[in-house]
Design an enzyme around this catalytic site. Structure first.
Site: not given
Ligand code: CMC
Length: 435
Positions: A312, A370
């Site tokens: 998240h 989720d």
């Molecule tokens: N699985 C594997 N790796 C992950 C994941 C994941 N679900 N989420 C983040 N990472 C890794 C990412 O690859 C990165 O690694 P590195 O530093 O080596 O490049 C690191 O963690 C930071 O990721 P980020 O993309 O910079 O983090 P963010 O804050 O931009 O992304 C997110 C947040 C929710 C988009 C992401 O965690 C994700 O895609 N999760 C899966 C989708 C999901 O479950 N979304 C629902 C969110 S809750 C419902 C809502 O409130 O909408």
């Protein structure tokens, strides 16, 4: 807002340094007010994804991502989920205080008596392909409300704003249930005023005119909890979209339609659907035995695969909504005799492995709401492609509360981000024959 402290920005190119006021909220990080930055320096800030930008002042929802805390108007989500129903939560989000008994009854009465939609809307649905994704239909029909209810679209009139809010909260269950019924070729079910909000959703989704349908109270409670947990989440992508759309003076129905479109993405509200599809995929390819191989794919920096339902932007601790949803998951599966559901067992194992894996621990990736809400909804008989519609239904009140707050903010301006331009410099056009 009063500023006791200032931030000084200095430049290595010899430009004079400038000072900006720092404001303190009641809780949470201080903010540096850079509104005059461009005027004073001719420079913009650069913050794609709003990693360090507070885009508005708000009094509605507070998240402490490190503690894993979520407060609606100051009340912890756990207390609301245990002691209130969804409509009381809506009242709180919209009005800032929990209702007393008379206020609760009045609000419930108003919402209940706005649940029907204009009969002509049934013909609007007929314009969609039968196999259209229900979120595609929802974006369209909610946007179309502004054509059907033009008498409540004057955003400067508080009565119009109030009626629009009630209409949106009341009609969303009807509209999303109609999207489902349309997709499976069953007749639309009219709302029933004697049912609670959540029971009515179940009635409109699952009843048919052929026989009586009695919503199961445990499942009604579970759905009500899903709605409470998803009701608001401060300035996320869809809420920020609603605020941005609203900042131009667009009517509330159009703004909420924009929010629904944003929610649909798999990184946001579409994650519950994506999470269940992921669990199904692992199940089909060997189940629990194959979790290790899937986790390896997720960790591979060259693979785009993510563990859906994990991570998240704000929570860097266990999502408090996930804890509550996990509890509900147990209740629902027990009630339906699905305790040994293989998908649930798979989810539990996946959670355990991920929570112990260094990759996830280091990055503070915990299960989000989720991860469990999809399993609960599937057990209740809600089809996978309706999951995000249920999220949209719940989030509608948060969007309206935030939209209303923005309209009432005297400092509100049209949202207009700037850019760092790295494209071509001015050049002259070459006639097509010489290109
Ligand atoms: N699985 C594997 N790796 C992950 C994941 C994941 N679900 N989420 C983040 N990472 C890794 C990412 O690859 C990165 O690694 P590195 O530093 O080596 O490049 C690191 O963690 C930071 O990721 P980020 O993309 O910079 O983090 P963010 O804050 O931009 O992304 C997110 C947040 C929710 C988009 C992401 O965690 C994700 O895609 N999760 C899966 C989708 C999901 O479950 N979304 C629902 C969110 S809750 C419902 C809502 O409130 O909408």
């Amino acid at each position: 807002m009063k500023s006791e402290h200032k931030a000084t920005l200095s430049f290595s190119d010899g430009s004079p340094s400038v000072e900006f006021p720092i404001y303190q909220g009641t809780v949470g990080p201080d903010v540096i007010d850079i509104r005059k930055l461009y005027g004073q320096t001719g420079k913009f800030t650069f913050d794609p994804g709003f990693m360090s930008t507070a885009a508005c002042e708000s009094k509605i929802t507070y998240i402490d991502g490190d503690k894993g805390e979520l407060l609606y108007r100051g009340y912890p989500i756990e207390q609301l989920a245990e002691n209130c129903d969804f409509l009381e939560t809506c009242y709180l989000l919209l009005n800032g205080e929990l209702p007393n008994e008379a206020e609760r009854l009045d609000f419930e009465h108003r919402v209940t008596h706005h649940t029907m939609v204009h009969e002509q809307m049934t013909r609007f649905y007929a314009g969609f392909r039968r196999d259209a994704h229900p979120m595609a239909i929802l974006v369209g029909v909610v946007g179309a409300l502004s054509a059907f209810y033009h008498d409540s679209t004057d955003i400067n009139n508080p009565d119009h704003r109030f009626v629009s809010a009630i209409r949106l909260i009341a009609k969303m269950p009807t509209l999303m249930s109609m999207a489902y019924k349309y997709s499976c070729g069953e007749p639309f079910m009219y709302p029933r005023n004697e049912l609670s909000y959540a029971a009515n959703v179940m009635h409109m989704l699952f009843a048919t005119p052929c026989e009586d349908y009695k919503p199961n109270p445990i499942l009604v409670k579970a759905l009500d909890r899903i709605l409470i947990l998803h009701a608001d989440h401060e300035q996320n992508a869809s809420t920020s979209t609603v605020r941005l759309a609203g900042s131009s003076g667009a009517n509330p129905f159009a703004c909420i339609a924009a929010g629904i479109a944003t929610l649909w993405g798999p990184a946001h509200g579409g994650a519950n659907e994506a999470c269940l599809l992921m669990l199904n995929e692992i199940q089909e390819h060997g189940g629990i035995e194959k979790i290790g191989a899937y986790i390896d794919k997720v960790k591979d920096p060259d693979s785009p695969v993510r563990l859906m339902g994990f991570g998240h932007r704000v929570y860097k601790n266990y999502d408090p909504r996930a804890k509550l949803m996990r509890e509900t998951c147990h209740e629902v599966l027990n009630e339906l005799g699905l305790k040994d559901d293989p998908l649930f067992a798979l989810a539990m194992k996946l959670e355990q492995i991920a929570l112990e894996d260094d990759y996830f621990v280091k990055r503070k990736l915990y299960p989000n709401v989720d991860f469990y809400s999809g399993i609960v909804q599937r057990a209740m008989g809600i089809p996978v492609d309706m999951f995000t519609c249920v999220f949209a239904l719940a989030r509608t009140v948060g969007w309206i509360a935030q939209w209303n707050e923005m309209i009432g903010d005297k400092d509100q301006k049209i949202g207009r981000p700037r850019q760092l331009f790295t494209g071509a410099l001015r050049r002259d056009l070459v006639p097509i024959a010489q290109r």
